[in-house]
Design a protein around this motif. Structure first.
Motif, PDB file in Angstrom:
ATOM      1  N   MET A 170       1.590  -0.989   5.675  1.00  0.00           N
ATOM      2  CA  MET A 170       1.410  -1.173   4.239  1.00  0.00           C
ATOM      3  C   MET A 170       0.074  -0.624   3.775  1.00  0.00           C
ATOM      4  SD  MET A 170       3.016  -4.865   3.228  1.00  0.00           S
ATOM      5  CE  MET A 170       4.742  -5.232   3.490  1.00  0.00           C
ATOM      6  N   ALA A 171      -0.974  -0.884   4.570  1.00  0.00           N
ATOM      7  CA  ALA A 171      -2.295  -0.380   4.188  1.00  0.00           C
ATOM      8  C   ALA A 171      -2.290   1.138   4.156  1.00  0.00           C
ATOM      9  CB  ALA A 171      -3.343  -0.901   5.179  1.00  0.00           C
ATOM     10  N   ARG A 172      -1.584   1.751   5.130  1.00  0.00           N
ATOM     11  CA  ARG A 172      -1.505   3.215   5.167  1.00  0.00           C
ATOM     12  C   ARG A 172      -0.747   3.741   3.943  1.00  0.00           C
ATOM     13  NH1 ARG A 172       2.054   6.931   7.120  1.00  0.00           N
ATOM     14  NH2 ARG A 172       3.459   5.294   7.787  1.00  0.00           N
ATOM     15  N   LEU A 173       0.328   3.028   3.584  1.00  0.00           N
ATOM     16  CA  LEU A 173       1.104   3.446   2.424  1.00  0.00           C
ATOM     17  C   LEU A 173       0.266   3.358   1.158  1.00  0.00           C
ATOM     18  CD1 LEU A 173       3.764   4.207   1.005  1.00  0.00           C
ATOM     19  CD2 LEU A 173       4.327   1.776   0.944  1.00  0.00           C
ATOM     20  N   LYS A 174      -0.537   2.281   1.056  1.00  0.00           N
ATOM     21  CA  LYS A 174      -1.379   2.112  -0.122  1.00  0.00           C
ATOM     22  C   LYS A 174      -2.372   3.253  -0.264  1.00  0.00           C
ATOM     23  CE  LYS A 174      -2.559  -2.247  -2.262  1.00  0.00           C
ATOM     24  NZ  LYS A 174      -3.264  -3.516  -2.154  1.00  0.00           N
ATOM     25  N   ARG A 175      -2.956   3.647   0.875  1.00  0.00           N
ATOM     26  CA  ARG A 175      -3.958   4.707   0.827  1.00  0.00           C
ATOM     27  C   ARG A 175      -3.332   6.063   0.574  1.00  0.00           C
ATOM     28  NH1 ARG A 175      -5.954   1.942   5.436  1.00  0.00           N
ATOM     29  NH2 ARG A 175      -4.989   3.506   6.770  1.00  0.00           N
ATOM     30  N   ARG A 176      -2.108   6.254   1.040  1.00  0.00           N
ATOM     31  CA  ARG A 176      -1.509   7.582   1.011  1.00  0.00           C
ATOM     32  C   ARG A 176      -0.319   7.668   0.070  1.00  0.00           C
ATOM     33  NH1 ARG A 176       0.829   9.267   5.615  1.00  0.00           N
ATOM     34  NH2 ARG A 176       0.451  11.411   4.979  1.00  0.00           N
ATOM     35  N   LEU A 177      -0.216   6.753  -0.913  1.00  0.00           N
ATOM     36  CA  LEU A 177       0.937   6.737  -1.800  1.00  0.00           C
ATOM     37  C   LEU A 177       1.115   8.085  -2.488  1.00  0.00           C
ATOM     38  CD1 LEU A 177       3.240   5.310  -3.293  1.00  0.00           C
ATOM     39  CD2 LEU A 177       1.567   4.517  -4.966  1.00  0.00           C
ATOM     40  N   GLY A 178       0.041   8.619  -3.052  1.00  0.00           N
ATOM     41  CA  GLY A 178       0.136   9.889  -3.758  1.00  0.00           C
ATOM     42  C   GLY A 178       0.588  11.013  -2.861  1.00  0.00           C
ATOM     43  N   THR A 179       0.008  11.077  -1.667  1.00  0.00           N
ATOM     44  CA  THR A 179       0.368  12.138  -0.713  1.00  0.00           C
ATOM     45  C   THR A 179       1.832  12.042  -0.317  1.00  0.00           C
ATOM     46  OG1 THR A 179      -1.888  12.110   0.150  1.00  0.00           O
ATOM     47  CG2 THR A 179      -0.207  13.167   1.510  1.00  0.00           C
ATOM     48  N   LEU A 180       2.310  10.819  -0.063  1.00  0.00           N
ATOM     49  CA  LEU A 180       3.707  10.631   0.332  1.00  0.00           C
ATOM     50  C   LEU A 180       4.659  11.013  -0.799  1.00  0.00           C
ATOM     51  CD1 LEU A 180       3.454   7.238   2.261  1.00  0.00           C
ATOM     52  CD2 LEU A 180       4.033   9.481   3.229  1.00  0.00           C
ATOM     53  N   LEU A 181       4.284  10.694  -2.031  1.00  0.00           N
ATOM     54  CA  LEU A 181       5.125  11.058  -3.166  1.00  0.00           C
ATOM     55  C   LEU A 181       5.251  12.574  -3.295  1.00  0.00           C
ATOM     56  CD1 LEU A 181       3.861   8.457  -5.800  1.00  0.00           C
ATOM     57  CD2 LEU A 181       6.201   8.638  -4.939  1.00  0.00           C
ATOM     58  N   VAL A 182       4.148  13.295  -3.013  1.00  0.00           N
ATOM     59  CA  VAL A 182       4.182  14.760  -3.047  1.00  0.00           C
ATOM     60  C   VAL A 182       5.030  15.288  -1.901  1.00  0.00           C
ATOM     61  CG1 VAL A 182       2.808  16.861  -2.853  1.00  0.00           C
ATOM     62  CG2 VAL A 182       1.968  14.948  -4.235  1.00  0.00           C
ATOM     63  N   GLN A 183       4.850  14.722  -0.714  1.00  0.00           N
ATOM     64  CA  GLN A 183       5.596  15.179   0.465  1.00  0.00           C
ATOM     65  C   GLN A 183       7.103  14.986   0.291  1.00  0.00           C
ATOM     66  OE1 GLN A 183       3.910  13.056   3.777  1.00  0.00           O
ATOM     67  NE2 GLN A 183       2.097  14.381   3.913  1.00  0.00           N
ATOM     68  N   GLU A 184       7.480  13.906  -0.397  1.00  0.00           N
ATOM     69  CA  GLU A 184       8.902  13.630  -0.611  1.00  0.00           C
ATOM     70  C   GLU A 184       9.442  14.343  -1.849  1.00  0.00           C
ATOM     71  OE1 GLU A 184      10.966  11.811   1.292  1.00  0.00           O
ATOM     72  OE2 GLU A 184       9.393  11.419   2.775  1.00  0.00           O
TER      73      GLU A 184
END
Length: 577
Positions: A1-15
């Motif tokens: 969860m902590a990783r998702l919080k930090r990388r939410l923007g990056t993951l949204l771009v990747q997806e």
């Protein structure tokens, strides 16, 4: 969860949910506002709340829940205290076999999960994801203050039985005093605000105290058995409005201001003596967000264009007509909002002043001191106005002065209580206005009604019965046989009613040469015939049926509007049933 919080923007771009440019714009906005990245993306309309919730649920391998499709138990929901629920944006959905399902708008909020787990230490917590707007709507429905009202009323009755003297803090706003009566009144306001009520009715009866809220034009009732508290409650309201507390035989009017849940309200009150005491009606006016512009009235583009054309003319009269509660004043304020510019002087004559507008000179009539509509209007015409708004034309003198003001270079806006646009002109004549004066001054008459709008969250299509199809087939303006329409199933967003808000329908009557000629000849029937033949004329019923066709309102609302109309009875095969 902590990783998702930090990388939410990056993951949204990747997806491929958002682009890199959209992420950078959101990050810049987030730096300025300090809000969470997810909420910033929603605020900028880059993604929707549902998309964000579904993405978070997928990444965390959790279930995404649409609260509008769930029927919840109030008793279960309220097992999570309101303070914690609002603080953590959490909602308890169900509790089965030692497993508690909790909905969170931010499933990465670990402190919230820990706190909720500590409250239910003997149970297993199952987390699901919901949107923030849906969870806030759920708070307003399931944490209604009805039970708190009952408890405070019971406590107040107990206090009343111990003493006949009530102690009031006259300086403290409702809710800020420690007395039970203040807490009860503030709780009633909170409940009304949660229900989006426009009015609160307090009515003592022989065996109970009725508190009724008007929501979207319809009353919803709560019965309090402790009828003996009514005198104390009404006394406190009268103190807030600075009314004469010793006068119980005559009606009184007043107003006061208060803040409820951070929202500023103007409260307009009217008292009236009834058999079992005094009845009080309180109109709630939202000072922060209650004033609409014309685009929010529900009028279509054709109607709006017609209104704006006549609003830009330097002189003439625009009449708004309809019964009490049909939205006339709201539309007039929307017109004033558009006209309110520094190069124009606008003066209004009102009873009462509902909303305070900057730059506009608003005058409150006071018949007790001789300050009636006609007296104020006589003075207003000497104040060099460009635009005059007359709250209501009630007598011959006011009507004639208003009409002459429209002829002598002023744009005049006013209201009249009639059922439709055409009969408004005949009403003016009946009240003593000269037909030639009406022909020279009136440019536009607008009749208005309000229909309840179907809740978009539970909007669903239904098949009409044969009787309903026959009813619609009898209405020529439909032009075709309609077999399907829409209604709301009832959900948490609309408090189970199937309706959320109201929409305005309009009847527009622009004066043309034939109508003007008929009035100057004092031929009333010719005027009516010319008005109905006017190319732009569309009756209220046709506007209501257009809303039905667009799926904005229900057949029940339309039938209620047209019930008893002569044009329908004449053509309706069911009218003899």
């Amino acid at each position: 969860m902590a990783r998702l919080k930090r990388r939410l923007g990056t993951l949204l771009v990747q997806e491929s949910v958002i682009s890199e440019a959209e992420l950078q714009a959101a990050l810049q906005q987030q730096t300025e506002t300090g809000r969470k990245l997810g909420q910033t993306l929603v605020d900028l309309d880059i993604i929707s709340e549902v998309q964000l919730g579904q993405f978070l649920a997928k990444q965390l391998q959790l279930e995404f829940v649409d609260l509008n499709q769930r029927q919840l138990s109030t008793e279960v929901v309220q097992q999570l205290p309101e303070v914690q629920a609002r603080r953590y944006r959490a909602l308890l959905l169900d509790k089965i076999d030692g497993i508690i399902t909790v909905a969170l708008s931010d499933p990465t909020n670990l402190p919230a999960q820990d706190s909720i787990s500590s409250l239910f230490s003997s149970a297993k917590i199952h987390i699901v994801v919901v949107t923030e707007s849906q969870i806030i709507q759920a708070f307003e429905r399931y944490y209604r203050r009805t039970q708190a009202i009952f408890s405070m009323a019971e406590q107040l009755e107990h206090e009343y039985s111990q003493t006949t003297q009530f102690k009031f803090d006259l300086l403290a706003p409702a809710g800020e005093s420690e007395s039970t009566i203040d807490k009860l009144l503030h709780t009633i306001f909170e409940d009304a605000l949660a229900m989006r009520a426009s009015d609160i009715h307090i009515e003592p009866d022989a065996t109970c105290l009725r508190i009724r809220l008007r929501v979207d034009g319809h009353l919803q009732e709560t019965l309090i058995p402790e009828v003996t508290i009514s005198a104390a409650l009404i006394l406190k309201i009268k103190l807030l409005a600075q009314l004469d507390i010793s006068e119980k035989r005559l009606p009184q009017d007043g107003r006061f201001q208060l803040e409820v849940k951070g929202q500023s309200l103007d409260v307009r009150i009217s008292t009236m003596p009834i058999y079992h005491g005094e009845a009080v009606v309180m109109r709630l006016l939202d000072r922060d967000g209650g004033l609409l512009n014309l685009n929010q009235t529900g009028a279509n583009e054709e109607v709006l264009a017609c209104m704006r054309t006549h609003l830009q003319r330097p002189h003439g009269m625009i009449l708004m007509t309809g019964p009490t509660g049909s939205g006339k004043t709201t539309t007039l304020y929307g017109m004033l909002n558009e006209l309110n510019q520094k190069q124009r002087k606008i003066i209004t004559i009102e009873d009462p002043i509902e909303y305070q507008l900057s730059r506009i000179n608003q005058v409150q009539v006071n018949p007790k001191v001789g300050l009636n509509f006609a007296q104020v209007l006589r003075t207003v015409l000497r104040q060099d106005p460009d635009i005059i708004m007359i709250g209501e034309m009630r007598d011959q003198e006011t009507i004639n002065m208003g009409l002459r003001g429209a002829i002598t270079g002023h744009l005049v806006l006013s209201t009249l209580h009639t059922n439709d646009a055409i009969s408004s002109v005949l009403r003016l004549i009946d009240m003593g206005a000269a037909p030639y004066l009406i022909a020279s001054s009136v440019r536009l008459v607008i009749a208005q009604r309000l229909l309840r709008r179907i809740c978009r969250a539970c909007h669903t299509q239904i098949v009409l019965s044969e009787a309903e199809q026959a009813w619609l087939a009898a209405v020529e303006s439909m032009g075709k046989a309609t077999t399907h329409t829409y209604r709301g199933r009832g959900c948490q967003a609309c408090h189970g009613t199937g309706y959320a808000g109201r929409i305005g329908i309009f009847e527009i009557l622009e004066f043309d040469d034939m109508m003007v000629r008929a009035l100057r000849n004092n031929d009333h029937q010719a005027f009516v015939d010319a008005a109905k033949a006017n190319a732009g004329y569309q009756p209220l019923q046709a506007s209501a049926l257009a809303c039905l066709e667009r799926g904005e309102t229900t057949l029940e609302e339309v039938m209620h509007l047209v019930e008893g109309s002569a044009w329908l009875v004449a053509s309706n095969p069911m009218s003899s049933a």
